[in-house]
Design a protein around this motif. Structure first.
Motif, PDB file in Angstrom:
ATOM      1  N   SER A 372       0.813  -1.209   0.000  1.00  0.00           N
ATOM      2  CA  SER A 372       0.000   0.000   0.000  1.00  0.00           C
ATOM      3  C   SER A 372       0.846   1.259   0.000  1.00  0.00           C
ATOM      4  O   SER A 372       0.358   2.328  -0.334  1.00  0.00           O
ATOM      5  N   ASN A 373       2.109   1.143   0.381  1.00  0.00           N
ATOM      6  CA  ASN A 373       2.936   2.342   0.417  1.00  0.00           C
ATOM      7  C   ASN A 373       3.717   2.540  -0.865  1.00  0.00           C
ATOM      8  O   ASN A 373       4.614   3.371  -0.910  1.00  0.00           O
ATOM      9  N   VAL A 374       3.378   1.768  -1.896  1.00  0.00           N
ATOM     10  CA  VAL A 374       4.005   1.948  -3.203  1.00  0.00           C
ATOM     11  C   VAL A 374       2.906   2.267  -4.204  1.00  0.00           C
ATOM     12  O   VAL A 374       1.884   1.602  -4.247  1.00  0.00           O
ATOM     13  N   LYS A 375       3.126   3.299  -4.970  1.00  0.00           N
ATOM     14  CA  LYS A 375       2.149   3.711  -5.965  1.00  0.00           C
ATOM     15  C   LYS A 375       2.866   3.778  -7.303  1.00  0.00           C
ATOM     16  O   LYS A 375       3.906   4.418  -7.414  1.00  0.00           O
ATOM     17  N   ARG A 386       4.086  17.262  -8.926  1.00  0.00           N
ATOM     18  CA  ARG A 386       4.561  17.520  -7.568  1.00  0.00           C
ATOM     19  C   ARG A 386       3.856  18.758  -6.993  1.00  0.00           C
ATOM     20  O   ARG A 386       3.449  18.762  -5.838  1.00  0.00           O
ATOM     21  N   GLU A 388       0.956  19.900  -7.900  1.00  0.00           N
ATOM     22  CA  GLU A 388      -0.452  19.556  -7.658  1.00  0.00           C
ATOM     23  C   GLU A 388      -0.594  18.793  -6.340  1.00  0.00           C
ATOM     24  O   GLU A 388      -1.505  19.027  -5.552  1.00  0.00           O
ATOM     25  N   GLU A 389       0.345  17.879  -6.119  1.00  0.00           N
ATOM     26  CA  GLU A 389       0.283  17.045  -4.927  1.00  0.00           C
ATOM     27  C   GLU A 389       0.480  17.868  -3.654  1.00  0.00           C
ATOM     28  O   GLU A 389      -0.125  17.587  -2.628  1.00  0.00           O
ATOM     29  N   LEU A 390       1.315  18.883  -3.763  1.00  0.00           N
ATOM     30  CA  LEU A 390       1.573  19.721  -2.597  1.00  0.00           C
ATOM     31  C   LEU A 390       0.539  20.830  -2.434  1.00  0.00           C
ATOM     32  O   LEU A 390       0.566  21.555  -1.447  1.00  0.00           O
ATOM     33  N   GLY A 391      -0.356  20.973  -3.411  1.00  0.00           N
ATOM     34  CA  GLY A 391      -1.335  22.040  -3.334  1.00  0.00           C
ATOM     35  C   GLY A 391      -0.817  23.383  -3.804  1.00  0.00           C
ATOM     36  O   GLY A 391      -1.482  24.408  -3.616  1.00  0.00           O
ATOM     37  N   ARG A 392       0.381  23.362  -4.414  1.00  0.00           N
ATOM     38  CA  ARG A 392       1.027  24.604  -4.819  1.00  0.00           C
ATOM     39  C   ARG A 392       0.544  25.068  -6.179  1.00  0.00           C
ATOM     40  O   ARG A 392       0.674  26.225  -6.527  1.00  0.00           O
ATOM     41  N   LYS A 393      -0.024  24.118  -6.952  1.00  0.00           N
ATOM     42  CA  LYS A 393      -0.311  24.423  -8.350  1.00  0.00           C
ATOM     43  C   LYS A 393      -1.407  25.469  -8.463  1.00  0.00           C
ATOM     44  O   LYS A 393      -1.334  26.359  -9.311  1.00  0.00           O
ATOM     45  N   LYS A 394      -2.399  25.384  -7.617  1.00  0.00           N
ATOM     46  CA  LYS A 394      -3.496  26.336  -7.749  1.00  0.00           C
ATOM     47  C   LYS A 394      -3.036  27.738  -7.380  1.00  0.00           C
ATOM     48  O   LYS A 394      -3.494  28.724  -7.946  1.00  0.00           O
ATOM     49  N   ILE A 395      -2.070  27.811  -6.482  1.00  0.00           N
ATOM     50  CA  ILE A 395      -1.528  29.129  -6.137  1.00  0.00           C
ATOM     51  C   ILE A 395      -0.708  29.683  -7.299  1.00  0.00           C
ATOM     52  O   ILE A 395      -0.829  30.861  -7.654  1.00  0.00           O
ATOM     53  N   ASP A 397      -1.077  28.913 -10.449  1.00  0.00           N
ATOM     54  CA  ASP A 397      -2.020  29.258 -11.517  1.00  0.00           C
ATOM     55  C   ASP A 397      -2.697  30.593 -11.229  1.00  0.00           C
ATOM     56  O   ASP A 397      -2.845  31.435 -12.126  1.00  0.00           O
TER      57      ASP A 397
ATOM     58  N   ARG B  72     -10.557  19.989  -6.363  1.00  0.00           N
ATOM     59  CA  ARG B  72      -9.941  21.281  -6.019  1.00  0.00           C
ATOM     60  C   ARG B  72     -10.904  22.162  -5.243  1.00  0.00           C
ATOM     61  O   ARG B  72     -10.483  23.063  -4.533  1.00  0.00           O
ATOM     62  N   ALA B  86       0.058   6.716  -1.099  1.00  0.00           N
ATOM     63  CA  ALA B  86       1.169   5.877  -0.640  1.00  0.00           C
ATOM     64  C   ALA B  86       1.845   6.490   0.581  1.00  0.00           C
ATOM     65  O   ALA B  86       2.316   5.776   1.469  1.00  0.00           O
ATOM     66  N   ALA B  89      -0.073   5.459   3.723  1.00  0.00           N
ATOM     67  CA  ALA B  89       0.184   4.070   4.121  1.00  0.00           C
ATOM     68  C   ALA B  89       1.580   3.928   4.711  1.00  0.00           C
ATOM     69  O   ALA B  89       1.786   3.193   5.689  1.00  0.00           O
ATOM     70  N   ALA B 180       1.955  22.635   0.794  1.00  0.00           N
ATOM     71  CA  ALA B 180       2.153  24.070   0.590  1.00  0.00           C
ATOM     72  C   ALA B 180       0.871  24.829   0.875  1.00  0.00           C
ATOM     73  O   ALA B 180       0.898  25.902   1.468  1.00  0.00           O
ATOM     74  N   ALA B 181      -0.228  24.270   0.443  1.00  0.00           N
ATOM     75  CA  ALA B 181      -1.525  24.900   0.698  1.00  0.00           C
ATOM     76  C   ALA B 181      -2.553  23.786   0.757  1.00  0.00           C
ATOM     77  O   ALA B 181      -2.444  22.801   0.022  1.00  0.00           O
ATOM     78  N   GLU B 185      -7.169  18.416  -3.770  1.00  0.00           N
ATOM     79  CA  GLU B 185      -6.309  17.667  -4.690  1.00  0.00           C
ATOM     80  C   GLU B 185      -4.986  17.285  -4.055  1.00  0.00           C
ATOM     81  O   GLU B 185      -4.194  16.570  -4.652  1.00  0.00           O
ATOM     82  N   VAL B 186      -4.760  17.767  -2.844  1.00  0.00           N
ATOM     83  CA  VAL B 186      -3.486  17.517  -2.174  1.00  0.00           C
ATOM     84  C   VAL B 186      -3.423  16.065  -1.713  1.00  0.00           C
ATOM     85  O   VAL B 186      -4.450  15.462  -1.385  1.00  0.00           O
ATOM     86  N   LEU B 190      -0.015  14.453   3.412  1.00  0.00           N
ATOM     87  CA  LEU B 190       0.699  15.673   3.786  1.00  0.00           C
ATOM     88  C   LEU B 190      -0.103  16.435   4.829  1.00  0.00           C
ATOM     89  O   LEU B 190      -1.336  16.446   4.797  1.00  0.00           O
TER      90      LEU B 190
END
Lengths: 407, 406
Positions: A372-375, A386, A388-395, A397, B72, B86, B89, B180-181, B185-186, B190
């Motif tokens: 489960s810890n491998v994607k 990256r 998008e995953e951190l939530g930085r992309k919308k900022i 944009d 979003r 991941a 988990a 970051a925010a 979608e995050v 995190l």
């Protein structure tokens, strides 16, 4: 001029040209040519045999090469072939003899030429046996075309029917059916003492015969031995299958002359009818292709343990299996296969190939799916992912839109 | 009073089956109007909210899975995203959390109230429970192990065990990364919170809006004893709930990464208590909190140790302490060393070395005081050990009259 021949050509001697002037071999030859008649006596190896005004008759008849040969051997009768350097080659002589023997039936042009000349006794013999020489190309067998080949009507040679099935079997049950049928047929032919590959003459059995084959079981002996492996459900099946497979491999045709001519004719008619029926059934099956008459799997799996160590058996089985299943077996695979199970595994691996991309392989591996810890992503992870995953992309944009840099 | 069966609540209210995405999406339209829910002080309101969610979900229509764009719009990742992450988990496995602890709850502990104001989806209730548990376990450990500690040292030790900075350091050591925010979608693995705006001054002068009386009298002295009554377990003033509501109604609440990380660790503790039960929570506390080495003797800070020691001896009925030179070397040299012992009668209370007589005497007094205050019983039992099955009968622990008040 080839160097070997060049050595034999006369050259102007140093006495004929100035000593101060260097002359190459070519120039010396050129000098010597017009003066050949003058310097004839000075040339020990001149082409006197070719000149018409030669005084010596023996030198005129004996070629230069023969003279050289005699000189080499030191005798007038050197050993070896009579004329090793002259005349036709061994291949052309052999070809010339064979073409004469074949009566030139295929090569019409040459035939016409010979008939025109009328010198060939074989052609004369052909004309005496009712042979009519063709005056035009009409009706003669042709090879090739004079352009516009697409306008020519299809001939019999254009039709191609492959040996193996056109459609490959994919379902596991159908592949197993093909293997089972091949195994039963080979076991039958072995018991009947027939040539094993003769079964390939019959592409598809009748449904009733196939049902009998399907009901047969195979219980191989020790180490997958074929002897006594075939188990019939009952006596009738054994008799019926033995009768059917007795006719395979040309033995049935040998039986026909024993019968009377009328019976033969009847048999011929029956065969013709049977052929018609077969064609009809073939057309019917082609309209709705149901392989193996709707049977979807084998009854027992004892045939999997059959051994293919015997090369003749292996060849016959794989040939028949390839014909039924449509799967071609490459040589290395044939070499490595030792049981029926391995042949089925090869077909399974062909039907279910490993994904070419590593990402797909990893995504399909159950080992990683359990973690489960491998994607596993099927596409490359980029900086945008990256963000998008951190939530930085919308900022980012929003800031780009605020500055008018992105719509 | 019969003990509450928290495990049964956690099974019905917080299992992943009871909180799927449709209930979540049902809330998505309503969450804009919701105000910040009141701080829950125990587990019961959180469990009630979970039950309410499961009830609504039975009537809610099944909606399609949210796409990346609609995610979003959410303030925090949807519940079903927890199974895809991941990182989550990996964190679950790294913390060696019990299997009864679902990934969805772990994802919820990573959502700070500043990221998602909806109390059903942030970690506020879990953090409140976890904070109380941490304070309780740390306090009973400190008081039973060192019964004579002065109150200031107790506060400092409490802060060292379960304080904000310690919890943030623990979250960092656990490998919890910060988003970051916040947003739907995050990655749920995190830690999500609204970061404080750069340039904001953190020290805004005297704190007002606390629960203390006469809060506006900033010049009044806050006595150490009053902190036990009015302030939190670190001796710091607690904010009144009305004050926080007023501040969050105007602008989006922002917190520091340290505060968000500390909240996350507290929420983990509360969630373990709810899902895995009290023994697991206590084991988690001893493995992750008590295992951190804390040298309590360094927390002392005496201004006049000799005076304190004489007051202590007078209170305890010992003979008044006398400092005596035990040994000395190089009195006339540049680096003399005096070893001074403090004796009460024939008993040596402490010993210290210094480059002067006064320094050596002061060190000896400090050593004597530390020896007194750092007394620890041999067989330490905490009150929560009585909750275990088959626990031995409780014997009262040693209670000290307290520190000397000069």
């Amino acid at each position: 001029m080839r160097p070997s021949v060049r050595l034999l050509t006369p050259e102007a001697s140093s006495r004929q040209v100035s000593r101060l002037l260097y002359l190459c071999s070519t120039c010396r030859q050129q000098v010597s040519r017009p003066a050949r008649s003058v310097v004839t006596l000075a040339q020990p190896f001149g082409r006197r045999h070719a000149s018409s005004d030669s005084s010596s008759s023996s030198s005129a008849t004996t070629p230069l090469t023969e003279k050289v040969r005699r000189k080499i051997w030191g005798t007038d009768n050197p050993p070896g072939l009579k004329d090793p350097y002259g005349g036709d080659g061994a291949i052309s002589r052999a070809l010339g003899g064979s073409t004469n023997e074949n009566n030139l039936a295929e090569s019409t042009g040459q035939q016409e030429l010979e008939t025109v000349t009328g010198e060939d006794p074989l052609a004369a013999a052909a004309s005496s046996s009712g042979y009519v020489p063709a005056m035009t190309w009409e009706g003669l067998p042709t090879i090739g075309h004079l352009g516009r080949w697409s306008d020519l009507p299809p001939s019999q040679a254009d039709a191609y029917s492959p040996f193996v099935a056109k459609k490959r079997l994919v379902k596991e049950g159908l592949v197993a059916l093909a293997a089972h049928q091949a195994a039963v047929e080979l076991a039958l032919l072995r018991s009947l003492g027939k040539p094993l590959t003769a079964v390939c003459d019959v592409l598809e059995h009748d449904e009733s015969i196939f049902k009998l084959i399907w009901e047969c079981k195979i219980q191989p002996g020790a180490e997958g031995a074929w002897e006594g492996a075939l188990v019939f459900p009952n006596e009738e099946t054994e008799k019926a299958l033995s009768f059917v497979f007795e006719q395979i491999g040309g033995v049935a045709e040998e039986d026909i002359p024993e019968a009377t001519a009328a019976e033969a004719a009847e048999v011929d008619e029956a065969e013709m009818e049977f052929d018609d029926v077969e064609e009809e059934s073939a057309s019917a099956t082609s309209s709705k292709p149901i392989p193996f008459f709707g049977y979807d799997n084998v009854q027992d799996e004892g045939f999997l343990a059959l051994s293919l160590d015997d090369l003749a058996t292996k060849f016959a089985f794989l040939k028949r299996f390839a014909q039924l299943s449509g799967h071609f077996f490459p040589d290395p695979t044939i070499h490595s296969i030792t049981t029926v199970q391995q042949a089925l595994e090869y077909v399974h691996s062909v039907n279910n190939p490993k994904p070419k991309k590593l990402a797909h392989q990893l995504a399909a591996s159950a080992e990683l799916q359990d973690l489960s810890n491998v994607k596993v992503f099927l596409t490359r992870r980029r900086a945008a992912h990256r963000d998008e995953e951190l939530g930085r992309k919308k900022i980012i944009d929003a800031e780009l839109r605020a500055r008018g840099l992105m719509e | 009073m019969k003990r509450l069966q928290l495990q049964q609540w956690s099974g019905s209210a917080l299992s992943p089956r009871a909180r799927p995405a449709c209930g979540r999406l049902l809330y998505a339209g309503l969450r804009r109007q919701t105000t910040v829910s009141s701080t829950t002080t125990d587990a019961a309101p959180a469990a009630d909210a979970g039950v309410a969610t499961s009830r609504q979900l039975a009537q809610a229509p099944v909606l399609a899975a949210s796409s990346q764009m609609s995610r979003r719009l959410l303030p925090s990742p949807p519940v079903e995203a927890a199974r895809e992450s991941a990182k989550l988990a990996a964190l679950h496995a790294r913390l060696y959390l019990p299997s009864r602890f679902p990934l969805e709850t772990l994802a919820r502990t990573l959502v700070h109230a500043s990221a998602d104001p909806n109390a059903d989806f942030n970690n506020q209730s879990l953090a409140t429970l976890g904070d109380d548990l941490l304070a309780y376990y740390a306090t009973e450990h400190l008081l039973c192990t060192y019964p004579r500690l002065p109150l200031t040292v107790v506060f400092a030790a409490m802060y060292a065990y379960v304080g904000k900075k310690t919890l943030a350091a623990m979250a960092r050591e656990w490998g919890v990364e910060l988003a970051a925010a916040p947003g739907g979608e995050v990655d749920p693995g995190l830690l999500q919170f609204h970061r404080i705006t750069p340039g904001t001054s953190l020290n805004t002068g005297p704190i007002t809006g606390t629960t203390r009386p006469n809060d506006d009298r900033t010049s009044w002295r806050r006595g150490m004893t009053s902190r036990v009554v009015y302030d939190d377990h670190f001796g710091e003033p607690t904010m009144a709930p009305g004050a926080t509501q007023q501040s969050t109604s105007n602008i989006t609440p922002t917190v520091t990464a340290e505060e968000a990380s500390a909240t996350f660790v507290r929420a983990i503790m509360g969630a373990i208590y709810l899902h895995a039960g009290r023994p697991a929570a206590k084991r988690f506390f001893s493995q992750h909190f008590l295992s951190r080495h804390l040298n309590i003797s360094e927390l002392f800070n005496f201004s006049q140790p000799a005076r304190d020691l004489s007051r202590l001896c007078a209170r305890e009925g010992f003979e008044s302490p006398v400092a005596k030179i035990i040994s000395e070397t190089g009195r006339k040299s540049r680096h003399p060393v005096f070893v001074v012992g403090i004796f009460s009668g024939k008993d040596k209370l402490g010993e210290g070395a210094g480059s002067s007589l006064l320094e050596a005497r002061s060190r000896a007094a400090v050593a004597a005081l530390k020896g007194w205050y750092l007394y620890s019983p041999l067989d330490v039992r905490v009150p929560s050990s009585m909750e275990e099955d088959g626990a031995a009968p409780w014997k009262p622990v040693y209670i000290d009259p307290g520190e000397v008040v000069v």
